[in-house]
Design an enzyme around this catalytic site. Structure first.
Site, PDB file in Angstrom:
ATOM      1  N   SER A  10       0.652  -1.203   0.138  1.00 52.50           N
ATOM      2  CA  SER A  10       0.170  -0.167  -0.121  1.00 52.50           C
ATOM      3  C   SER A  10       0.863   1.128  -0.080  1.00 52.50           C
ATOM      4  CB  SER A  10      -1.038  -0.408   1.537  1.00 52.50           C
ATOM      5  OG  SER A  10      -1.201   1.530   1.584  1.00 52.50           O
TER       6      SER A  10
ATOM      7  N   TYR B 139      -1.514  -0.917  11.336  1.00 47.13           N
ATOM      8  CA  TYR B 139      -2.018  -0.881   9.444  1.00 47.13           C
ATOM      9  C   TYR B 139      -0.221  -1.366   8.964  1.00 47.13           C
ATOM     10  CZ  TYR B 139      -3.329  -1.540   5.260  1.00 47.13           C
ATOM     11  OH  TYR B 139      -3.769  -2.244   3.632  1.00 47.13           O
TER      12      TYR B 139
ATOM     13  N   LYS C 125       1.894  -3.713   6.393  1.00 43.63           N
ATOM     14  CA  LYS C 125       2.447  -3.615   5.233  1.00 43.63           C
ATOM     15  C   LYS C 125       3.718  -3.593   5.061  1.00 43.63           C
ATOM     16  CE  LYS C 125      -1.196  -4.427   3.501  1.00 43.63           C
ATOM     17  NZ  LYS C 125      -1.872  -5.166   2.599  1.00 43.63           N
TER      18      LYS C 125
HETATM   19  N1  LIG Z   1      -8.695  -1.508  -0.409  1.00 45.02           N
HETATM   20  C1  LIG Z   1      -8.467  -0.624  -0.422  1.00 45.02           C
HETATM   21  O1  LIG Z   1      -7.712   0.734   0.485  1.00 45.02           O
HETATM   22  C2  LIG Z   1      -6.200  -0.739  -0.042  1.00 45.02           C
HETATM   23  C3  LIG Z   1      -5.198   0.083  -0.439  1.00 45.02           C
HETATM   24  C4  LIG Z   1      -4.286  -0.194   0.116  1.00 45.02           C
HETATM   25  C5  LIG Z   1      -4.021  -2.003  -0.095  1.00 45.02           C
HETATM   26  N2  LIG Z   1      -4.738  -2.385   0.134  1.00 45.02           N
HETATM   27  C6  LIG Z   1      -4.548  -4.085   0.400  1.00 45.02           C
HETATM   28  O2  LIG Z   1      -5.078  -4.924  -0.936  1.00 45.02           O
HETATM   29  C7  LIG Z   1      -5.347  -6.379  -0.073  1.00 45.02           C
HETATM   30  C8  LIG Z   1      -7.387  -6.268  -0.749  1.00 45.02           C
HETATM   31  O3  LIG Z   1      -7.825  -5.518  -0.232  1.00 45.02           O
HETATM   32  P1  LIG Z   1      -9.734  -5.130  -0.465  1.00 45.02           P
HETATM   33  O4  LIG Z   1      -9.602  -4.164   0.041  1.00 45.02           O
HETATM   34  O5  LIG Z   1     -10.021  -6.031  -1.493  1.00 45.02           O
HETATM   35  O6  LIG Z   1      -9.901  -5.223   1.213  1.00 45.02           O
HETATM   36  P2  LIG Z   1     -11.393  -6.918   1.584  1.00 45.02           P
HETATM   37  O7  LIG Z   1     -11.211  -6.518   2.564  1.00 45.02           O
HETATM   38  O8  LIG Z   1     -12.518  -6.076  -0.020  1.00 45.02           O
HETATM   39  O9  LIG Z   1     -10.506  -7.843   1.191  1.00 45.02           O
HETATM   40  C9  LIG Z   1      -9.886  -8.965   1.722  1.00 45.02           C
HETATM   41  C10 LIG Z   1      -9.995 -10.381   1.911  1.00 45.02           C
HETATM   42  O10 LIG Z   1      -9.794 -11.387   2.774  1.00 45.02           O
HETATM   43  C11 LIG Z   1     -10.453 -11.627   3.796  1.00 45.02           C
HETATM   44  N3  LIG Z   1      -9.264 -12.174   4.399  1.00 45.02           N
HETATM   45  C12 LIG Z   1      -8.825 -11.263   5.586  1.00 45.02           C
HETATM   46  N4  LIG Z   1      -8.246 -12.457   6.230  1.00 45.02           N
HETATM   47  C13 LIG Z   1      -8.194 -14.041   5.992  1.00 45.02           C
HETATM   48  C14 LIG Z   1      -7.587 -14.652   6.312  1.00 45.02           C
HETATM   49  N5  LIG Z   1      -7.083 -14.762   7.828  1.00 45.02           N
HETATM   50  N6  LIG Z   1      -8.034 -15.453   5.954  1.00 45.02           N
HETATM   51  C15 LIG Z   1      -8.710 -15.323   4.592  1.00 45.02           C
HETATM   52  N7  LIG Z   1      -9.379 -14.056   4.546  1.00 45.02           N
HETATM   53  C16 LIG Z   1      -9.379 -13.375   4.813  1.00 45.02           C
HETATM   54  C17 LIG Z   1     -11.097 -10.725   3.690  1.00 45.02           C
HETATM   55  O11 LIG Z   1     -12.711 -12.023   4.418  1.00 45.02           O
HETATM   56  C18 LIG Z   1     -11.830 -10.480   2.616  1.00 45.02           C
HETATM   57  O12 LIG Z   1     -12.331 -10.712   1.411  1.00 45.02           O
HETATM   58  C19 LIG Z   1      -5.473  -6.335   1.416  1.00 45.02           C
HETATM   59  O13 LIG Z   1      -4.177  -6.784   1.865  1.00 45.02           O
HETATM   60  C20 LIG Z   1      -5.587  -4.777   1.523  1.00 45.02           C
HETATM   61  O14 LIG Z   1      -3.827  -4.571   3.461  1.00 45.02           O
HETATM   62  C21 LIG Z   1      -6.247  -2.205  -0.063  1.00 45.02           C
END
Ligand SMILES: NC(=O)c1ccc[n+]([C@@H]2O[C@H](COP(=O)([O-])OP(=O)(O)OC[C@H]3O[C@@H](n4cnc5c(N)ncnc54)[C@H](O)[C@@H]3O)[C@@H](O)[C@H]2O)c1
Length: 344
Positions: free
Chosen positions: A127, A151, A155
């Site tokens: 991120s 958080y 990362k």
């Molecule tokens: N959305 C954003 O703004 C953003 C920005 C930068 C980085 N990210 C990173 O991208 C990735 C995806 O983000 P997103 O926005 O799709 O989030 P999201 O919460 O929609 O998706 C994450 C998924 O991981 C699953 N999950 C969490 N812990 C788990 C575990 N222990 N075992 C199995 N499944 C698990 C959740 O149920 C969810 O479906 C994450 O790593 C997040 O940190 C997101």
């Protein structure tokens, strides 16, 4: 890349579900893993509708070592895209252990299962938060790194783990993707971002105001050193982001090297610009009130996306207008998200 098997962790989440479709469109076979801690099983039904293929899916917690070993032994993936993580910055401040356990424990388990099974190609969801308070804009990959909340630490520490792994064994090929601000939805309106409770991010909040679920938006700070005083971010369409994962996997398969890149548009938009664009796309008023700045928020943050275009041949295609139009379509078709339709 056809017929290669790619395992997606966090597969039914917001970014992964869009990436699932993009990988299938590129000819890859996808195996999804999720524990539904922040997503709905309804996503699988929607993916089947969109792709015409029954999703291959395992319900499992990536922190459960035995479960991950089973999944890897059964599906023998050629590569992994590791999305699974908790992502709410505020919650990470109040529940830091949950974040360290889930985000780091999950990553370590996935890497260990990969090592045991001989799989060495990994795409990691990092991120822009790893840049902390940026000293220079736009932000390039060699900018100083720091974390200003738990958080962000998960990362940053995740990136460190993966760097050490590459140093220890050059057969690991790892793409670390630093996402900026993913927004928008699939053009079908069938999948999109479905936050549980109060949205932490701007666009889903604006969407819920537009659709009438919330009375107004709070704009945190209008006295930043930006053109209109509100915070500026690099919003990127989730389908562009999904394509970035396809490009990263292609790079890992073709080059046998590792890479760390920003995935952003390079263009910053202020909160007021987003409100105006969303009001235009939805033809609704978006009432807002100005509230004090939130601790930890930075004035402006946007990417230098040059490296991704040079190394991966990837660049974002969609602008703010399209991000808002697609988000609005999703919001209108699913005013209460996935769960309401699953329970109907
Ligand atoms: N959305 C954003 O703004 C953003 C920005 C930068 C980085 N990210 C990173 O991208 C990735 C995806 O983000 P997103 O926005 O799709 O989030 P999201 O919460 O929609 O998706 C994450 C998924 O991981 C699953 N999950 C969490 N812990 C788990 C575990 N222990 N075992 C199995 N499944 C698990 C959740 O149920 C969810 O479906 C994450 O790593 C997040 O940190 C997101």
């Amino acid at each position: 890349m056809s017929r290669r098997v790619v395992l997606l962790t966090g597969a039914t989440g917001y970014i992964a579900s869009h990436t699932w479709l993009a990988l299938q469109a590129a000819g890859l076979s996808v195996v999804g893993v999720d524990d539904f801690s922040n997503s709905s099983p309804e996503v699988l039904t929607r993916l089947q509708t969109l792709s015409g293929v029954a999703p291959v899916f395992e319900r499992a917690n990536v922190c459960d070592k035995a479960a991950m070993q089973r999944v890897f032994a059964q599906h023998q993936p050629h590569a992994v895209v590791h999305f699974a993580a908790f992502k709410a910055v505020g919650e990470s401040v109040s529940l830091p252990l949950n974040y360290y356990i889930n985000n780091l424990g999950g990553l370590l388990n996935v890497c260990e299962a990969m090592r045991e099974q001989g799989c060495r190609k990994l795409v990691f969801s990092s991120s822009a938060t790893v840049y902390g308070v940026p000293e220079q804009l736009p932000i390039s990959e060699d900018a100083p790194l720091s974390a200003i909340n738990p958080y962000g630490q998960t990362k940053l520490m995740g990136e460190t783990v993966l760097r050490d792994l590459q140093v220890s064994d050059a057969s690991w090929n790892i793409a670390t993707l630093r996402y900026f601000n993913p927004v928008g939805a699939h053009e079908s309106g069938l999948i999109g971002e479905d936050p549980r409770g109060t949205p932490n991010n701007l666009m889903p909040y604006v969407a819920q105001v537009a659709v009438g679920r919330r009375p107004h938006l709070q704009v945190f700070g209008d006295d930043y050193d930006t053109a209109d005083g509100t915070g500026v971010r690099d919003y990127i369409h989730v389908c562009d982001l999904a394509d970035g994962h396809v490009a990263a996997l292609q790079y890992l398969f073709d080059s046998g090297r590792s890479v760390t890149v920003n995935l952003g548009t390079g263009q910053g938009h202020s909160v007021l610009e987003v409100i105006a664009a969303y009001a235009h796309a939805s033809r609704r008023d978006i009432p807002y009130v100005v509230a004090p700045r939130r601790p930890g928020d930075v004035a402006a943050c946007y990417a230098d996306p040059t490296l991704a275009s040079v190394v991966l041949g990837w660049r974002a295609r969609f602008g703010l207008e399209r991000m808002c139009t697609d988000s609005w379509r999703w919001q209108q078709m699913n005013p209460h998200g996935f769960e309401s339709s699953a329970n109907r």
